[in-house]
Design a protein around this motif. Structure first.
Motif, PDB file in Angstrom:
ATOM      1  N   TYR A  89       0.851  -1.186   0.000  1.00  0.00           N
ATOM      2  CA  TYR A  89       0.000   0.000   0.000  1.00  0.00           C
ATOM      3  C   TYR A  89       0.883   1.232   0.000  1.00  0.00           C
ATOM      4  CZ  TYR A  89      -3.875  -3.022   1.522  1.00  0.00           C
ATOM      5  OH  TYR A  89      -4.827  -3.994   1.611  1.00  0.00           O
ATOM      6  N   GLN A  90       0.568   2.168  -0.878  1.00  0.00           N
ATOM      7  CA  GLN A  90       1.281   3.443  -0.977  1.00  0.00           C
ATOM      8  C   GLN A  90       0.394   4.554  -0.405  1.00  0.00           C
ATOM      9  OE1 GLN A  90       4.418   3.753  -2.463  1.00  0.00           O
ATOM     10  NE2 GLN A  90       4.457   1.537  -2.696  1.00  0.00           N
ATOM     11  N   THR A  91       0.962   5.730  -0.225  1.00  0.00           N
ATOM     12  CA  THR A  91       0.201   6.885   0.225  1.00  0.00           C
ATOM     13  C   THR A  91      -1.029   7.077  -0.661  1.00  0.00           C
ATOM     14  OG1 THR A  91       2.188   7.958   1.061  1.00  0.00           O
ATOM     15  CG2 THR A  91       0.300   9.383   0.639  1.00  0.00           C
ATOM     16  N   ASP A  92      -2.168   7.295  -0.030  1.00  0.00           N
ATOM     17  CA  ASP A  92      -3.475   7.518  -0.658  1.00  0.00           C
ATOM     18  C   ASP A  92      -4.109   6.262  -1.249  1.00  0.00           C
ATOM     19  OD1 ASP A  92      -3.545  10.267  -0.018  1.00  0.00           O
ATOM     20  OD2 ASP A  92      -2.373  10.752  -1.808  1.00  0.00           O
ATOM     21  N   ASP A  93      -3.456   5.107  -1.148  1.00  0.00           N
ATOM     22  CA  ASP A  93      -4.075   3.862  -1.609  1.00  0.00           C
ATOM     23  C   ASP A  93      -5.228   3.487  -0.686  1.00  0.00           C
ATOM     24  OD1 ASP A  93      -2.338   3.535  -3.708  1.00  0.00           O
ATOM     25  OD2 ASP A  93      -1.242   1.837  -2.828  1.00  0.00           O
ATOM     26  N   CYS A 131      -7.837   5.013   3.594  1.00  0.00           N
ATOM     27  CA  CYS A 131      -6.665   5.134   2.733  1.00  0.00           C
ATOM     28  C   CYS A 131      -5.421   5.367   3.576  1.00  0.00           C
ATOM     29  CB  CYS A 131      -6.845   6.308   1.769  1.00  0.00           C
ATOM     30  SG  CYS A 131      -8.247   6.120   0.659  1.00  0.00           S
TER      31      CYS A 131
END
Length: 122
Positions: free
Chosen positions: A24-28, A69
């Motif tokens: 998971y990345q930022t804003d995912d 998120c």
């Protein structure tokens, strides 16, 4: 899941690990609490509690109408907290046990350097 710690905490750690490793990345958008409950065969309330802990810690944020998120800086927060806990708990245990066994600090440093491929002669 194991019996060594609460289930919600295990879910928190798994999601945090997914953030650290880049799943998971930022804003995912992360999987829903319903999906978490099904994936780990746990009570949905337990999944909600885990997500709530991540939200309260600023690791996740709520995107209205979409879901939870990954927050900006979440990876760094998790890594910093885990590093501190690792260093405090592991080093304290290591030093206590080495003292009990009569292992010197120099011996510990040498073993750690050898295992990590580093040399004291740098």
């Amino acid at each position: 899941m194991n019996d060594n710690q609460p289930i919600y905490q295990q879910v928190v750690e798994r999601i945090e690990s997914d953030i650290i490793t880049g799943v998971y990345q930022t804003d995912d958008l992360i999987i829903s609490t319903t999906q978490i409950a099904k994936l780990y065969s746990i009570n949905p309330t337990t999944a909600v509690r885990a997500i709530g802990k991540l939200f309260d810690a600023g690791i996740l944020y709520k995107r209205r109408g979409i879901g939870m998120c990954v927050a900006e800086g979440a990876r760094e927060k998790i890594t910093a907290r885990r590093k501190q806990a690792f260093l405090n708990q592991t080093i304290d245990s290591l030093l206590l046990e080495s003292k009990t066994l009569g292992i010197t600090t120099e011996q510990l440093i040498e073993v750690i350097s050898n295992k990590s491929g580093e040399s004291n002669n740098d």
